[in-house]
Design a protein around this motif. Sequence first.
Motif, PDB file in Angstrom:
ATOM      1  N   SER A  73       0.882  -1.111   0.117  1.00  0.00           N
ATOM      2  CA  SER A  73       0.148   0.109  -0.023  1.00  0.00           C
ATOM      3  C   SER A  73       0.874   1.166  -0.104  1.00  0.00           C
ATOM      4  CB  SER A  73      -1.122   0.157   1.273  1.00  0.00           C
ATOM      5  OG  SER A  73      -0.389  -0.308   2.523  1.00  0.00           O
ATOM      6  N   ASP A 163      -7.060   4.107   4.884  1.00  0.00           N
ATOM      7  CA  ASP A 163      -6.118   3.229   4.797  1.00  0.00           C
ATOM      8  C   ASP A 163      -6.487   2.242   5.830  1.00  0.00           C
ATOM      9  OD1 ASP A 163      -3.483   1.780   5.476  1.00  0.00           O
ATOM     10  OD2 ASP A 163      -2.227   3.575   5.763  1.00  0.00           O
ATOM     11  N   SER A 189      -3.390  -3.778   2.447  1.00  0.00           N
ATOM     12  CA  SER A 189      -2.015  -4.458   2.574  1.00  0.00           C
ATOM     13  C   SER A 189      -1.978  -6.065   3.030  1.00  0.00           C
ATOM     14  CB  SER A 189      -1.174  -3.832   3.690  1.00  0.00           C
ATOM     15  OG  SER A 189      -0.039  -4.225   3.790  1.00  0.00           O
ATOM     16  N   LYS A 192       0.246  -7.185   6.709  1.00  0.00           N
ATOM     17  CA  LYS A 192       0.115  -7.188   8.228  1.00  0.00           C
ATOM     18  C   LYS A 192      -0.604  -8.437   8.663  1.00  0.00           C
ATOM     19  CE  LYS A 192       1.350  -2.734   7.753  1.00  0.00           C
ATOM     20  NZ  LYS A 192       2.650  -2.315   7.694  1.00  0.00           N
TER      21      LYS A 192
HETATM   22  C1  PLP Z   1      -1.077   2.106   8.714  1.00  0.00           C
HETATM   23  C2  PLP Z   1      -0.178   1.568   7.377  1.00  0.00           C
HETATM   24  N1  PLP Z   1      -0.509   1.973   6.297  1.00  0.00           N
HETATM   25  C3  PLP Z   1       0.378   1.503   5.134  1.00  0.00           C
HETATM   26  C4  PLP Z   1       1.538   0.776   5.489  1.00  0.00           C
HETATM   27  C5  PLP Z   1       2.511   0.376   4.450  1.00  0.00           C
HETATM   28  O1  PLP Z   1       2.369  -1.075   4.211  1.00  0.00           O
HETATM   29  P1  PLP Z   1       2.776  -1.788   2.964  1.00  0.00           P
HETATM   30  O2  PLP Z   1       3.380  -1.055   2.010  1.00  0.00           O
HETATM   31  O3  PLP Z   1       3.389  -3.130   3.492  1.00  0.00           O
HETATM   32  O4  PLP Z   1       1.260  -2.296   2.388  1.00  0.00           O
HETATM   33  C6  PLP Z   1       1.979   0.574   6.800  1.00  0.00           C
HETATM   34  C7  PLP Z   1       3.301   0.055   7.081  1.00  0.00           C
HETATM   35  O5  PLP Z   1       3.704   0.053   8.118  1.00  0.00           O
HETATM   36  C8  PLP Z   1       0.929   1.233   7.855  1.00  0.00           C
HETATM   37  O6  PLP Z   1       1.579   1.157   8.986  1.00  0.00           O
END
Ligand code: PLP
Length: 332
Positions: A73, A163, A189, A192
């Motif tokens: 994301s 998000d 995402s 997580k």
């Molecule tokens: C709230 C939130 N959004 C987005 C992300 C980005 O995650 P990713 O690029 O792995 O999907 C993070 C990463 O820590 C996050 O804490």
Amino acid sequence: MLEHGGRLLQAVKRYGLPRERWLDLSTGINPIPWQGLSPPAASWNRLPEDDDGLIEAAMSYYGGPKPLAVSGSQAAIQALPRLRPIARVGVPEPGYNEHGHRWKQAGHEVVPLASDDFAAALDRLDVLVVCNPNNPTGERVAPAQLLEWHARLSARGGWLVVDEAFADSTPETSVARFADREGLIVLRSLGKFFGLAGARVGFVFCAAAVLETVAAWLGPWSIAGPSRLVARAALSDRAWHDATRQRLRTDSLRLSEVLARHDLKPAGGCELFQWVRTVRSLEIHEALARHGVLTRRFDTPPSLRFGLPATADDWEHLEGALADVRRLEVPA
Ligand SMILES: Cc1ncc(COP(=O)(O)O)c(C=O)c1O
């Protein structure tokens, strides 16, 4: 570059403890990832193809309109600010700091907001970013409230960016299924809940015109072929989703109880982390690090975020470190 959790190699150098002695609780990543597939050798050899079933698997899992798959994301967090004329953008504070950073970097006016102030600020904003649940506070906004804010913003051509990186444990709170509405943009995402942070896979749900602009901005082959295969299989594994939701709820509650027992009662959190506010965050962070427990420290407000331990040994390691730190009389 901003500071983030998960920098274990940096901690190894800084504190002089070998990697295998560390318990890394500095992220909100599920420490027991989905592991149902080893990508075949051919997936490294061929260019990734869009019509490989990943999008269908995502639509079925998230329940939204046709999404765009992105390389985490984070890729969308960086692209979105480049796709709007200069705007006033509300971002959560404290919150995932990449949002404000990327909007600011693209020249927008960024307004940091406590979640209690979202509603009052809305009519002065063009874009509002909400993390639901919020990282690191764990605060949540009800879907009906989000949809009302979205309606107010979109009536003026504004955007509501939601998000949902940490929303997989509570699918009923997701607004992804409404994301065909103009001006509602939902980010998901696999890093997580699925514990697949290294695969770099996420999704953007929004109306077709913006989706096409994001896709054009990111260009072809933005996700590695092996990651696409693993993501498709993980999204389709219903039995694992159900068992994992259950386990994360239990472990998160256990973590909250362990911390409270050591005078570090969480002020917030969600199924993947707990958040502790303490003016002694620096001392406690350092003392835990000397015991090989890596946490994520925040300056404003002074606080620590703890991710979930995985094994019985990990829980024991954490309990031992917390007991020792308390014995050193580091008051919370
Ligand atoms: C709230 C939130 N959004 C987005 C992300 C980005 O995650 P990713 O690029 O792995 O999907 C993070 C990463 O820590 C996050 O804490």
